[in-house]
Design an enzyme around this catalytic site. Structure first.
Site, PDB file in Angstrom:
ATOM      1  N   LYS A  46      40.036  65.375  65.426  1.00  0.00           N
ATOM      2  CA  LYS A  46      38.915  64.602  64.851  1.00  0.00           C
ATOM      3  C   LYS A  46      38.404  65.236  63.557  1.00  0.00           C
ATOM      4  O   LYS A  46      37.612  64.638  62.838  1.00  0.00           O
ATOM      5  CB  LYS A  46      37.782  64.471  65.872  1.00  0.00           C
ATOM      6  CG  LYS A  46      38.171  63.640  67.100  1.00  0.00           C
ATOM      7  CD  LYS A  46      37.022  63.578  68.095  1.00  0.00           C
ATOM      8  CE  LYS A  46      37.372  62.914  69.417  1.00  0.00           C
ATOM      9  NZ  LYS A  46      37.393  61.438  69.339  1.00  0.00           N
ATOM     10  N   HIS A  56      44.930  55.261  76.133  1.00  0.00           N
ATOM     11  CA  HIS A  56      43.881  55.655  75.190  1.00  0.00           C
ATOM     12  C   HIS A  56      44.270  56.840  74.328  1.00  0.00           C
ATOM     13  O   HIS A  56      43.418  57.411  73.664  1.00  0.00           O
ATOM     14  CB  HIS A  56      42.592  56.019  75.930  1.00  0.00           C
ATOM     15  CG  HIS A  56      41.965  54.889  76.675  1.00  0.00           C
ATOM     16  ND1 HIS A  56      40.980  54.090  76.137  1.00  0.00           N
ATOM     17  CD2 HIS A  56      42.188  54.412  77.922  1.00  0.00           C
ATOM     18  CE1 HIS A  56      40.606  53.187  77.035  1.00  0.00           C
ATOM     19  NE2 HIS A  56      41.330  53.361  78.126  1.00  0.00           N
ATOM     20  N   THR A  92      35.022  54.383  68.857  1.00  0.00           N
ATOM     21  CA  THR A  92      34.033  53.338  69.101  1.00  0.00           C
ATOM     22  C   THR A  92      32.714  53.714  68.430  1.00  0.00           C
ATOM     23  O   THR A  92      31.912  52.839  68.088  1.00  0.00           O
ATOM     24  CB  THR A  92      33.802  53.123  70.611  1.00  0.00           C
ATOM     25  OG1 THR A  92      33.702  54.400  71.237  1.00  0.00           O
ATOM     26  CG2 THR A  92      34.935  52.350  71.233  1.00  0.00           C
ATOM     27  N   LYS A 151      29.708  51.585  66.325  1.00  0.00           N
ATOM     28  CA  LYS A 151      28.259  51.699  66.552  1.00  0.00           C
ATOM     29  C   LYS A 151      27.545  52.026  65.254  1.00  0.00           C
ATOM     30  O   LYS A 151      26.507  51.428  64.923  1.00  0.00           O
ATOM     31  CB  LYS A 151      27.972  52.798  67.594  1.00  0.00           C
ATOM     32  CG  LYS A 151      28.481  52.443  68.986  1.00  0.00           C
ATOM     33  CD  LYS A 151      28.544  53.649  69.929  1.00  0.00           C
ATOM     34  CE  LYS A 151      29.432  53.300  71.127  1.00  0.00           C
ATOM     35  NZ  LYS A 151      29.785  54.460  71.960  1.00  0.00           N
ATOM     36  N   LYS A 184      30.652  63.148  67.927  1.00  0.00           N
ATOM     37  CA  LYS A 184      31.767  62.823  68.824  1.00  0.00           C
ATOM     38  C   LYS A 184      32.220  64.121  69.480  1.00  0.00           C
ATOM     39  O   LYS A 184      31.759  65.199  69.085  1.00  0.00           O
ATOM     40  CB  LYS A 184      32.926  62.214  68.036  1.00  0.00           C
ATOM     41  CG  LYS A 184      33.302  63.013  66.771  1.00  0.00           C
ATOM     42  CD  LYS A 184      34.417  62.336  65.964  1.00  0.00           C
ATOM     43  CE  LYS A 184      33.912  61.244  65.064  1.00  0.00           C
ATOM     44  NZ  LYS A 184      34.511  59.961  65.343  1.00  0.00           N
ATOM     45  N   ARG A 185      33.100  64.042  70.480  1.00  0.00           N
ATOM     46  CA  ARG A 185      33.665  65.256  71.054  1.00  0.00           C
ATOM     47  C   ARG A 185      34.249  66.126  69.954  1.00  0.00           C
ATOM     48  O   ARG A 185      34.725  65.612  68.935  1.00  0.00           O
ATOM     49  CB  ARG A 185      34.770  64.909  72.064  1.00  0.00           C
ATOM     50  CG  ARG A 185      34.258  64.396  73.377  1.00  0.00           C
ATOM     51  CD  ARG A 185      33.423  65.424  74.091  1.00  0.00           C
ATOM     52  NE  ARG A 185      34.281  66.432  74.698  1.00  0.00           N
ATOM     53  CZ  ARG A 185      34.330  66.674  76.001  1.00  0.00           C
ATOM     54  NH1 ARG A 185      33.582  65.993  76.838  1.00  0.00           N
ATOM     55  NH2 ARG A 185      35.120  67.617  76.478  1.00  0.00           N
TER      56      ARG A 185
END
Ligand code: 26Q
Length: 819
Positions: free
Chosen positions: A564, A367, A665, A669, A558-559
């Protein structure tokens, strides 16, 4: 308003509601010993959960009976994390009793949604990897495939996030699994787990090497079963979560030695093993407790796998005919050494036979591409905690290196590159290498990610065994992320397509005929608006902030991680702010919504949160921004909060540096709920864009290849970007001029990192990001076209159902019989 159900259906609902009402009253009376007038909302929550639980148990027993009658291969999904969230509404939905339960409660003067809102999230995971595991178990059940999730029943899941001003504060989040209505303890199936000690060398009469591991500590693993019901209620598979308990065997030994205090202390320390989830989505190298947790999971799971297999009466060599073990990242990789130990030391299989059985049984999902996120354990630590396993790892390594040398001769660099042992001042075991050699399948979670695994992460293994590498693009369950989170949109789909889309997401294609149907597009717009209003009420109720549902909701949830690039997003917000207040440009009304947790020890991530909250405070209290720009950082991101935010999003921010996000992911969504994506060509974004078409996806930024090349040749100079962009210069200046800080100098390290290194290429992508946002703002002005685009996207996203993903695993990797 969704249309009323047809008569026969509504008759059925009325009948079911009457039954539920009776059962509710009975649970309240006999389980809780309460009369309705004195019952609290929490009492009613227990009562309704118990009513549901009965049907879950029925489904579970029926599933188990069917599976016993027709033995088939089963998958065991081993994961240190299962981010389940709440269960009441999802179970009601799967059992087809949501409407009836709502009616029953309303007849009793109660509001189902309000009561369901009392349920505590089971937050037994950090983020994407844990939520993926939860979606997979649900899909397995919906598809009627035999499978079991194996994990740990942590007492404390991921911390609750609170704030002291702009700073994140972590609070313990106790999850009372022992009293959860969804959990059934199976103390009768407990197993013993050994740790520490030493290996005694013995030889059998025939001369075979028969080592004995003499453990130094022993504890118990207690299974706790959480039935996960599939949609339609036919199949319930188990999520089996192990908790650790002190074993009497060991305590007696210590007691006999007369050391009472040490005995009790030891009990405390063994029970800490399942006490808390590690709150980082990166390994904290060398933490002994984490290593023990990982071994604890694998030992307990393997114990159950072999026990179930023994019922088949087949010889142990046939294990792969009945069991597939999927490793969710390297965290359960010790299962490879543990299975070898059991096969060789206990079943007395020859090494080569045992090795074939192990490889045929195990498979590994990667991952992450970030080198710092790859698990490595010090040899010294492994030797001390698991002496026999370390011997086995050495043996696996020496046989593998033999093969490598045959292939590459004395190209030592290449041979060293595949070694399970990383040499250096302290030697480490590379868990990804162990997972790769011990598995018949190695998969990435999006096409680009799988290519990068093969080409950059472990190219030498790919050269040695190309046939083992494959892609399985992630997916999400449409039950939770559409039907449950967005009931109005779901009702619209039901009406337009019939109810089947929820188990066959490709049917969303059927919406294609309607993209020019303006009545439908208008309804879609109304649904989005209602969802945005609902979120606005929540934000007002929880934070006291007013946000405008007519504004564009730009969402990044998100985290918090440097890769990111929440930082890129907030830099752009600062840019908009400066245009508005310093340059007097008008901007179309917009609301920026952030949510996410930073690992407690991740200083850079915590600083980013601090900056976002500080910018939010400044902007939200500046009258010049009123009606134009607002910024919200919602505290305590978790599954339940995601369910509230996602249906209300207009724009989905998926802006990781290309080549860093394995899949993502949340991107799926948000898109499925009608948000348009602004994104880099990274992870599954690429596949989303391929599905929806480039005209419906706001792509920007460097490509993974370009980032890779610049990293290799060191040619990136962030200061050049600043020189070329006045906007960027202005924005960076605000980080140190005191405009947003309460604490002078707080953001200097942040600005310096951007200016001098910028490991994640924020500055390189800034102008392109600002430009694409300009296009988004323009497009959003034309509401009809915007919603038409959103509808077009949804039509093409059926591919991202976890049902599709799980079917692919079942067919290509696990070789399960068709359901
Ligand atoms: C490892 C050792 C010790 C302590 C913690 C860890 C640890 C824990 C969690 C390491 C990694 C994680 C989580 C990783 C994760 O969530 N990865 C995400 O997986 C998603 C599902 O495949 C992808 O969509 C995301 O792209 C990826 O970042």
């Amino acid at each position: 308003m969704p249309d009323l159900p047809r008569n026969a259906e509504s008759d059925q609902i009325v009948q079911d509601a009457a039954v539920i009402q009776q059962e509710l009253a009975s649970e309240l009376k006999y389980r809780l010993a309460k009369v309705p007038e004195r019952a609290t909302e929490d009492d009613w929550l227990v009562a309704i959960c118990m009513v549901v639980r009965r049907r879950m148990v029925t489904a579970l027993l029926a599933t188990q009976q069917r599976q016993r009658a027709q033995p088939a291969k089963k998958v065991y999904y081993l994961s240190m994390e299962f981010l389940v969230g709440r269960s009441l509404v999802s179970n009601l939905l799967s059992l087809g009793m949501l409407d009836a339960a709502r009616m029953a409660m309303s007849n009793m003067g109660l509001d189902l949604e309000r009561i369901a809102d009392r349920e505590h999230d089971a937050a037994l995971g950090n983020g994407g990897l844990g939520r993926l595991a939860a979606c997979f178990v649900e899909s397995l059940s919906t598809l009627g495939l035999p499978g079991m999730g194996c994990g740990i029943k942590y007492d404390y899941g991921l911390f609750r996030q609170e704030f002291d001003g702009a700073s994140q504060v972590e609070r313990a989040d106790f999850w009372d699994g022992d009293h959860s209505p969804w959990v059934i303890e199976r103390a009768d199936e407990s197993c013993i787990v050994n740790l520490y000690g030493h290996v005694e060398e013995h030889h059998a009469l025939d001369g075979a090497y028969r080592p004995t591991w003499v453990p130094g500590a022993t504890l118990l693993g207690i299974p706790n079963d959480m039935p996960i019901i599939g949609f339609g209620g036919r199949t319930a598979n188990l999520l089996r979560l192990y908790s650790a308990r002190a074993s009497e065997v060991l305590d007696m030994g210590v007691f006999n030695a007369g050391d009472y205090v040490r005995a009790v202390q030891h009990q405390i320390s063994t029970e800490t093993i399942s006490k808390v989830l590690y709150p980082s989505d990166e390994p904290s190298q060398g933490r002994e407790l984490r290593l023990i947790q990982e071994y604890f999971l694998t030992a307990c799971a393997l114990h159950d796998i072999l026990r179930e297999f023994s019922d088949s009466g087949l010889p142990i060599e046939d294990l792969p005919k009945r069991a597939a073990i999927q490793l969710n990242d390297t965290h359960p990789t010790l299962v490879i050494a543990e299975l070898m130990r059991l096969l060789v030391d206990h079943y007395h299989l020859l090494w080569d036979v045992a090795w074939s059985v192990t490889q045929a049984t195990c498979s590994y999902t990667n991952h992450t591409l970030l080198p710092e996120a790859l698990e490595r354990w010090p040899v010294e630590l492994l030797t001390r905690v698991l002496p026999r396993h370390m011997q086995i790892i050495y043996e696996i390594n020496s046989r593998m290196l033999e093969v490598a040398r045959q292939r590459w001769g004395d190209d030592d660099a290449r041979v060293a590159a595949v070694s399970l042992i990383e040499e250096g001042p302290t030697r480490h075991v590379r868990m990804a290498h162990l997972a790769i050699v011990g598995s018949h399948s190695i998969n990435g979670v999006a096409q680009l990610h799988t290519e990068l695994i093969k080409q950059s992460l472990v190219p030498h293994f790919y050269e040695l065994m190309p046939e083992r590498f494959n892609n399985k693009t992630n997916g999400i369950t449409p039950r939770r992320w559409l039907a449950q989170a967005n009931p109005e949109l779901s009702a619209l789909f039901d009406e337009t397509l019939g109810p089947e889309w929820v188990v066959d997401l490709e049917r969303l294609r059927g919406l294609a005929r309607h993209v020019d149907d303006s009545a439908l597009v208008q309804r879609l717009a109304r649904i989005k608006r209602a969802n945005k209003e609902r979120l606005a009420r929540y934000v007002h109720g929880t934070m006291g902030l007013v946000i405008d549902p007519a504004s564009l909701y730009d969402v990044q949830i998100k985290r918090i991680h440097e890769y990111k690039r929440q930082l890129l997003h907030i830099l752009h917000v600062i840019h908009l702010y400066l245009r508005l207040v310093d340059h007097g440009h008008d901007i179309a009304p917009r609301t920026h919504l952030f949510a996410g947790k930073a690992a407690p020890g991740y200083a850079a991530a915590k600083r980013i949160i601090h900056l976002i909250r500080s910018v939010a405070r400044t902007i939200n209290s500046d009258p010049r921004c009123r009606g134009r720009l607002s910024v919200v950082f919602l505290p305590d991101y978790k599954v339940t909060l995601a369910e509230r935010i996602i249906p209300a999003a207009d724009v989905s921010e998926q802006i990781s540096t290309a080549g860093t996000e394995a899949s993502g992911t949340g991107n799926m969504k948000l898109a499925l709920n009608g948000a348009l994506t602004v994104g880099t060509l990274d992870g599954a974004n690429i596949e989303i864009r391929d599905c929806v078409g480039p005209e419906n996806f706001y792509a920007f930024g460097l490509l993974a290849e370009q980032v890779g090349a610049m990293r290799r040749d060191g040619s990136y100079r962030p200061s050049d970007c600043v020189a070329a962009s006045p906007a960027l210069r202005e924005v960076l200046a605000t980080l140190v001029d005191g405009r947003f800080e309460s604490d002078r100098g707080m953001y200097v390290p942040l600005r310096d990192e951007l200016l001098h290194r910028d490991h994640y290429f924020h500055l390189a992508d800034f102008d392109a990001y600002a430009d694409v946002h300009g296009a988004i703002a323009d497009d959003f002005k034309d509401e009809r076209t915007w919603h038409r685009k959103a509808l077009h996207c949804m039509t093409h996203l059926g591919h991202f159902s976890s049902d599709r993903t799980v079917r692919e695993y079942a067919r290509d990797i696990w070789k399960l019989a068709h359901a």
